[in-house]
Design a protein around this motif. Sequence first.
Motif, mmCIF file in Angstrom:
data_model
loop_
_atom_site.group_PDB
_atom_site.id
_atom_site.type_symbol
_atom_site.label_atom_id
_atom_site.label_comp_id
_atom_site.label_asym_id
_atom_site.label_seq_id
_atom_site.Cartn_x
_atom_site.Cartn_y
_atom_site.Cartn_z
ATOM 1 N N SER A 66 -16.147 -5.901 14.783
ATOM 2 C CA SER A 66 -16.224 -7.075 13.991
ATOM 3 C C SER A 66 -15.632 -6.946 12.661
ATOM 4 N N TYR A 67 -15.213 -5.750 12.389
ATOM 5 C CA TYR A 67 -15.096 -5.486 11.027
ATOM 6 C C TYR A 67 -13.660 -5.266 10.825
ATOM 7 N N GLY A 68 -12.609 -5.721 10.020
ATOM 8 C CA GLY A 68 -11.565 -5.221 9.417
ATOM 9 C C GLY A 68 -11.733 -3.756 8.583
ATOM 10 N N MET A 69 -10.752 -3.030 8.790
ATOM 11 C CA MET A 69 -11.057 -1.694 8.490
ATOM 12 C C MET A 69 -9.551 -1.255 7.592
ATOM 13 N N ALA A 70 -9.701 -0.388 6.656
ATOM 14 C CA ALA A 70 -8.749 -0.058 5.825
ATOM 15 C C ALA A 70 -8.815 1.422 5.374
ATOM 16 N N TRP A 71 -7.845 2.026 4.869
ATOM 17 C CA TRP A 71 -7.738 3.389 4.380
ATOM 18 C C TRP A 71 -7.223 3.177 2.818
ATOM 19 N N PHE A 72 -7.891 3.670 1.919
ATOM 20 C CA PHE A 72 -7.540 3.843 0.381
ATOM 21 C C PHE A 72 -7.410 5.470 0.078
ATOM 22 N N ARG A 73 -6.688 5.611 -0.970
ATOM 23 C CA ARG A 73 -6.712 7.135 -1.513
ATOM 24 C C ARG A 73 -6.743 7.065 -3.008
ATOM 25 N N GLN A 74 -7.190 8.099 -3.380
ATOM 26 C CA GLN A 74 -7.022 8.376 -4.753
ATOM 27 C C GLN A 74 -6.754 9.789 -5.204
ATOM 28 N N ALA A 75 -5.516 9.940 -6.082
ATOM 29 C CA ALA A 75 -4.951 11.173 -6.424
ATOM 30 C C ALA A 75 -5.814 11.498 -7.652
ATOM 31 N N PRO A 76 -5.734 12.979 -8.056
ATOM 32 C CA PRO A 76 -6.251 13.101 -9.131
ATOM 33 C C PRO A 76 -5.688 12.542 -10.590
ATOM 34 N N GLY A 77 -6.766 12.039 -11.363
ATOM 35 C CA GLY A 77 -6.140 11.292 -12.576
ATOM 36 C C GLY A 77 -5.489 9.944 -12.286
ATOM 37 N N LYS A 78 -5.650 9.337 -11.016
ATOM 38 C CA LYS A 78 -4.995 8.067 -10.703
ATOM 39 C C LYS A 78 -6.033 7.162 -10.350
ATOM 40 N N GLU A 79 -5.851 5.922 -10.204
ATOM 41 C CA GLU A 79 -6.952 5.041 -9.478
ATOM 42 C C GLU A 79 -6.533 4.771 -8.288
ATOM 43 N N ARG A 80 -7.685 4.607 -7.484
ATOM 44 C CA ARG A 80 -7.778 4.289 -6.251
ATOM 45 C C ARG A 80 -6.706 3.382 -5.754
ATOM 46 N N GLU A 81 -5.909 3.507 -4.722
ATOM 47 C CA GLU A 81 -4.973 2.679 -4.190
ATOM 48 C C GLU A 81 -5.072 2.433 -2.829
ATOM 49 N N PHE A 82 -4.577 1.348 -2.227
ATOM 50 C CA PHE A 82 -4.632 0.983 -0.965
ATOM 51 C C PHE A 82 -3.580 1.634 -0.034
ATOM 52 N N VAL A 83 -4.071 1.805 1.065
ATOM 53 C CA VAL A 83 -2.965 2.567 1.996
ATOM 54 C C VAL A 83 -2.663 1.707 3.198
ATOM 55 N N ALA A 84 -3.536 1.451 4.030
ATOM 56 C CA ALA A 84 -3.240 0.685 5.335
ATOM 57 C C ALA A 84 -4.621 -0.076 5.488
ATOM 58 N N ALA A 85 -4.385 -1.034 6.409
ATOM 59 C CA ALA A 85 -5.686 -1.943 6.974
ATOM 60 C C ALA A 85 -5.119 -2.561 8.234
ATOM 61 N N ILE A 86 -6.203 -2.586 9.085
ATOM 62 C CA ILE A 86 -6.016 -3.156 10.559
ATOM 63 C C ILE A 86 -7.146 -4.252 10.628
ATOM 64 N N THR A 87 -6.765 -5.265 11.502
ATOM 65 C CA THR A 87 -7.832 -6.421 11.675
ATOM 66 C C THR A 87 -8.676 -5.823 12.789
ATOM 67 N N TRP A 88 -9.814 -6.321 13.048
ATOM 68 C CA TRP A 88 -10.843 -6.077 13.858
ATOM 69 C C TRP A 88 -10.288 -6.082 15.411
ATOM 70 N N SER A 89 -9.408 -6.795 15.793
ATOM 71 C CA SER A 89 -8.644 -6.518 17.164
ATOM 72 C C SER A 89 -7.568 -5.596 17.326
ATOM 73 N N GLY A 90 -7.144 -5.331 16.106
ATOM 74 C CA GLY A 90 -6.018 -4.416 15.913
ATOM 75 C C GLY A 90 -4.787 -5.231 16.041
ATOM 76 N N GLY A 91 -4.769 -6.512 16.026
ATOM 77 C CA GLY A 91 -3.579 -7.434 16.309
ATOM 78 C C GLY A 91 -2.837 -7.436 14.996
ATOM 79 N N SER A 92 -3.209 -7.066 13.839
ATOM 80 C CA SER A 92 -2.415 -7.037 12.808
ATOM 81 C C SER A 92 -2.672 -5.919 11.655
ATOM 82 N N THR A 93 -1.732 -5.370 11.342
ATOM 83 C CA THR A 93 -1.880 -4.417 10.145
ATOM 84 C C THR A 93 -0.988 -4.472 8.976
ATOM 85 N N TYR A 94 -1.496 -3.954 7.877
ATOM 86 C CA TYR A 94 -0.913 -3.842 6.616
ATOM 87 C C TYR A 94 -0.822 -2.634 6.069
#
Length: 125
Positions: free
Chosen positions: A30-58
């Motif tokens: 029932s959850y949308g899921m995402a990956w974020f990343r943070q490089a040394p000395g940088k702010e966290r940034e969005f990488v990818a996300a997927i809806t609960w069904s897997g039907g949409s990705t970003y």
Amino acid sequence: VQLQASGGGLVQAGGSLRLSCAASGRTLGSYGMAWFRQAPGKEREFVAAITWSGGSTYYTDSVKGRFTISRDNAKNTVYLQMDSLKPEDTAVYSCAATTRALRFGADDSGRYDYWGQGTLVTVSS
């Protein structure tokens, strides 16, 4: 829900890694899921996300065509397949879960309720 990321490591440029994010405590279905990343000395940034069904990705533009997010709700796990890795992909990668609709801001870290610890990905040139 508790999230556990794994699969990071050291890889040469052009190589591949697959990250996993396993959930416990509640089903991920029932959850949308995402990956974020943070490089040394940088702010966290969005990488990818997927809806609960897997039907949409970003994806963020810098990983489109190279990274693929997927999920297996039966295994309560979300994956990030990373191909054609570049040194600039070096970062700590974290997974996150949300009950909010992803179409209203999948890249907004503030919309995610649960976070796993990160896994380090190092890409050498």
